[in-house]
Design an enzyme around this catalytic site. Sequence first.
Site, PDB file in Angstrom:
ATOM      1  CE  LYS A  78     -22.282  -4.414  17.054  1.00  0.00           C
ATOM      2  NZ  LYS A  78     -21.964  -5.814  17.316  1.00  0.00           N
TER       3      LYS A  78
ATOM      4  CE1 TYR B 163     -23.854  -2.307  19.629  1.00  0.00           C
ATOM      5  CE2 TYR B 163     -25.053  -1.161  17.887  1.00  0.00           C
ATOM      6  CZ  TYR B 163     -24.801  -2.322  18.623  1.00  0.00           C
ATOM      7  OH  TYR B 163     -25.478  -3.471  18.321  1.00  0.00           O
TER       8      TYR B 163
END
Length: 249
Positions: A158, A154
Amino acid sequence: MSTLKTAVITGGSRGIGKEIALRLAEKGNNIVFSYISNEEAAKKTLEEIESKGVKALAFKADVSSYEECQKLMETTVNQMGSIDILVNNAGIIKDNLIMRMKEEEFDDVIRVNLKGVFNCIKHVSKIMLKQRSGRIINISSIIGLIGNIGQINYAAAKAGLHGMTKSAAKELASRGITVNAIAPGFIESDMTSTLADKYKEAIIKAIPLGRIGKAKEVSELVCFLASEEASYITGQIICVDGGMAMGSI
Ligand code: NAP
């Protein structure tokens, strides 16, 4: 820049995306939102948006599919006439410690959270370049700035999204298109409702404002960045996190 009229929100059926869709509808924008599987939530959200008096469409499309994103953008232009605002909100988590993380857990998160945004920007840019205006707002996360245990996939997606935001902002600026990212901290949603109470307490301790945020606090910034008033802001990563990304010392 022309009056903003149609907004596409990926993953607009639930959580932060739903709140963004509702707020943009209240501002008088027609809304097209995508979802992946939860038909019931999509139907309910569609009704809520329509009750605001704007035109709305719920479109089942996996953002990780290049072709489905193309169909999403083409259908929107055919039915609504233009795309003035794109909010890349759809995102997933598949958390695990590095030692336990499966290859597909890493790949799935990159495919949805990073490649999915490329797919949407790629297909919308053709439309926005032609109309010489547009607003692209990417929903990132402070985890892309500060990292987190169990979120190597993640955080990578991002952080990549921040680079993508700046590159797209530079490339599209000359045609009146702005590209910015919002990096929320911990926000009340289905994604965070599953967190253990003990973990939630630890998170709250790390937030200077001392509480978890609300989806409305993210959607207000989306509305501002989508507005005429934000015409001189591009390539920015703006945190909505109660001060969490500053660190505790
Ligand atoms: P959520 O409640 O889990 O909702 C996710 C939404 O994305 C749903 O509408 C879901 O559709 C859709 N979706 C999932 N995979 C998709 C795919 N492959 N293609 C298209 N749509 C897909 O998530 P959220 O908490 O609101 O998070 C929204 C965004 O904010 C994400 O990018 C997330 O990383 C970011 N964010 C969230 C937080 C937080 O604390 N919640 C913090 C920082 C950043 P279905 O309804 O069909 O499943």
